[in-house]
Design a protein around this motif. Structure first.
Motif, mmCIF file in Angstrom:
data_model
loop_
_atom_site.group_PDB
_atom_site.id
_atom_site.type_symbol
_atom_site.label_atom_id
_atom_site.label_comp_id
_atom_site.label_asym_id
_atom_site.label_seq_id
_atom_site.Cartn_x
_atom_site.Cartn_y
_atom_site.Cartn_z
ATOM 1 N N THR A 9 22.912 89.816 -68.576
ATOM 2 C CA THR A 9 22.392 90.099 -69.913
ATOM 3 C C THR A 9 23.504 90.134 -70.950
ATOM 4 O O THR A 9 23.244 90.200 -72.144
ATOM 5 C CB THR A 9 21.646 91.450 -69.934
ATOM 6 N N TYR A 10 24.767 90.081 -70.497
ATOM 7 C CA TYR A 10 25.900 90.111 -71.410
ATOM 8 C C TYR A 10 26.371 88.729 -71.824
ATOM 9 O O TYR A 10 27.360 88.596 -72.513
ATOM 10 C CB TYR A 10 27.069 90.877 -70.783
ATOM 11 N N THR A 11 25.666 87.683 -71.434
ATOM 12 C CA THR A 11 26.054 86.336 -71.833
ATOM 13 C C THR A 11 25.536 86.062 -73.229
ATOM 14 O O THR A 11 24.851 86.881 -73.831
ATOM 15 C CB THR A 11 25.501 85.278 -70.855
ATOM 16 N N GLY A 12 25.806 84.861 -73.706
ATOM 17 C CA GLY A 12 25.389 84.486 -75.048
ATOM 18 C C GLY A 12 23.916 84.149 -75.172
ATOM 19 O O GLY A 12 23.466 83.732 -76.223
ATOM 20 N N GLY A 13 23.155 84.283 -74.142
ATOM 21 C CA GLY A 13 21.728 83.994 -74.189
ATOM 22 C C GLY A 13 21.297 83.070 -73.067
ATOM 23 O O GLY A 13 22.098 82.619 -72.257
ATOM 24 N N ALA A 14 20.032 82.769 -73.045
ATOM 25 C CA ALA A 14 19.451 81.977 -71.958
ATOM 26 C C ALA A 14 20.043 80.577 -71.874
ATOM 27 O O ALA A 14 20.102 79.988 -70.798
ATOM 28 C CB ALA A 14 17.940 81.900 -72.134
ATOM 29 N N ASN A 15 20.492 80.027 -73.002
ATOM 30 C CA ASN A 15 21.047 78.673 -73.008
ATOM 31 C C ASN A 15 22.557 78.638 -72.840
ATOM 32 O O ASN A 15 23.161 77.580 -72.887
ATOM 33 C CB ASN A 15 20.644 77.946 -74.299
ATOM 34 N N ASP A 16 23.178 79.781 -72.658
ATOM 35 C CA ASP A 16 24.623 79.859 -72.466
ATOM 36 C C ASP A 16 24.932 79.495 -71.020
ATOM 37 O O ASP A 16 24.499 80.154 -70.096
ATOM 38 C CB ASP A 16 25.119 81.276 -72.767
ATOM 39 N N ASN A 17 25.680 78.397 -70.817
ATOM 40 C CA ASN A 17 25.979 77.972 -69.449
ATOM 41 C C ASN A 17 27.399 78.342 -69.043
ATOM 42 O O ASN A 17 27.913 77.829 -68.069
ATOM 43 C CB ASN A 17 25.736 76.475 -69.272
ATOM 44 N N GLN A 18 28.035 79.236 -69.764
ATOM 45 C CA GLN A 18 29.397 79.682 -69.463
ATOM 46 C C GLN A 18 29.370 81.068 -68.843
ATOM 47 O O GLN A 18 29.916 82.010 -69.387
ATOM 48 C CB GLN A 18 30.235 79.697 -70.755
ATOM 49 N N CYS A 19 28.710 81.201 -67.713
ATOM 50 C CA CYS A 19 28.618 82.529 -67.125
ATOM 51 C C CYS A 19 28.448 82.451 -65.616
ATOM 52 O O CYS A 19 28.305 81.392 -65.037
ATOM 53 C CB CYS A 19 27.470 83.321 -67.739
ATOM 54 N N VAL A 20 28.438 83.605 -65.036
ATOM 55 C CA VAL A 20 28.197 83.748 -63.601
ATOM 56 C C VAL A 20 26.732 84.107 -63.411
ATOM 57 O O VAL A 20 26.160 84.856 -64.194
ATOM 58 C CB VAL A 20 29.093 84.870 -63.030
ATOM 59 N N GLU A 21 26.134 83.561 -62.387
ATOM 60 C CA GLU A 21 24.757 83.896 -62.048
ATOM 61 C C GLU A 21 24.743 84.697 -60.751
ATOM 62 O O GLU A 21 25.582 84.491 -59.880
ATOM 63 C CB GLU A 21 23.913 82.633 -61.872
ATOM 64 N N LEU A 22 23.784 85.596 -60.655
ATOM 65 C CA LEU A 22 23.616 86.436 -59.469
ATOM 66 C C LEU A 22 22.298 86.099 -58.799
ATOM 67 O O LEU A 22 21.330 85.776 -59.473
ATOM 68 C CB LEU A 22 23.580 87.914 -59.855
ATOM 69 N N GLY A 23 22.277 86.224 -57.498
ATOM 70 C CA GLY A 23 21.033 86.022 -56.762
ATOM 71 C C GLY A 23 20.997 86.906 -55.533
ATOM 72 O O GLY A 23 21.996 87.026 -54.825
ATOM 73 N N ARG A 24 19.859 87.521 -55.289
ATOM 74 C CA ARG A 24 19.691 88.322 -54.074
ATOM 75 C C ARG A 24 19.394 87.359 -52.937
ATOM 76 O O ARG A 24 18.413 86.617 -52.982
ATOM 77 C CB ARG A 24 18.562 89.321 -54.245
ATOM 78 N N LEU A 25 20.237 87.376 -51.926
ATOM 79 C CA LEU A 25 20.090 86.484 -50.788
ATOM 80 C C LEU A 25 19.145 87.103 -49.765
ATOM 81 O O LEU A 25 18.592 88.169 -49.998
ATOM 82 C CB LEU A 25 21.464 86.186 -50.192
ATOM 83 N N ALA A 26 18.958 86.453 -48.652
ATOM 84 C CA ALA A 26 18.059 86.952 -47.613
ATOM 85 C C ALA A 26 18.432 88.380 -47.231
ATOM 86 O O ALA A 26 19.601 88.759 -47.304
ATOM 87 C CB ALA A 26 18.133 86.036 -46.397
ATOM 88 N N PRO A 27 17.448 89.176 -46.809
ATOM 89 C CA PRO A 27 17.744 90.547 -46.405
ATOM 90 C C PRO A 27 18.878 90.598 -45.382
ATOM 91 O O PRO A 27 18.917 89.811 -44.440
ATOM 92 C CB PRO A 27 16.422 91.027 -45.789
ATOM 93 N N GLY A 28 19.807 91.496 -45.617
ATOM 94 C CA GLY A 28 20.949 91.648 -44.728
ATOM 95 C C GLY A 28 22.111 90.720 -45.029
ATOM 96 O O GLY A 28 23.182 90.859 -44.456
ATOM 97 N N VAL A 29 21.905 89.755 -45.927
ATOM 98 C CA VAL A 29 22.974 88.801 -46.262
ATOM 99 C C VAL A 29 23.791 89.303 -47.441
ATOM 100 O O VAL A 29 25.002 89.264 -47.417
ATOM 101 C CB VAL A 29 22.400 87.400 -46.550
ATOM 102 N N GLY A 30 23.140 89.782 -48.500
ATOM 103 C CA GLY A 30 23.866 90.341 -49.624
ATOM 104 C C GLY A 30 23.503 89.719 -50.955
ATOM 105 O O GLY A 30 22.403 89.232 -51.166
#
Length: 64
Positions: A9-30
């Motif tokens: 939420t600290y990026t320049g907005g939804a169209n800002d492609n200069q950032c890191v993305e996070l994703g919840r992986l499979a349970p137990g993976v991280g």
């Protein structure tokens, strides 16, 4: 499992492609982190404890 990636939420907005993305992986993976400019490239996988530690480090020293 399909990973739902999201940008900080600290990026320049939804169209800002200069950032890191996070994703919840499979349970137990991280938590996955990837470069938004290269979504098919490599990713860093952290355990929930490692991710929490990373966030604490960033809060203490945002310049790191």
């Amino acid at each position: 499992m399909i990973v739902k990636w999201r940008k900080s939420t600290y990026t320049g907005g939804a169209n800002d492609n200069q950032c890191v993305e996070l994703g919840r992986l499979a349970p137990g993976v991280g938590i996955g982190l990837r470069d938004s400019k290269d979504p098919d490239g490599g990713r860093l996988t952290l355990s929930p404890a490692q991710f929490a530690h990373l966030i604490e480090q960033i809060k203490r020293d945002p310049a790191c």
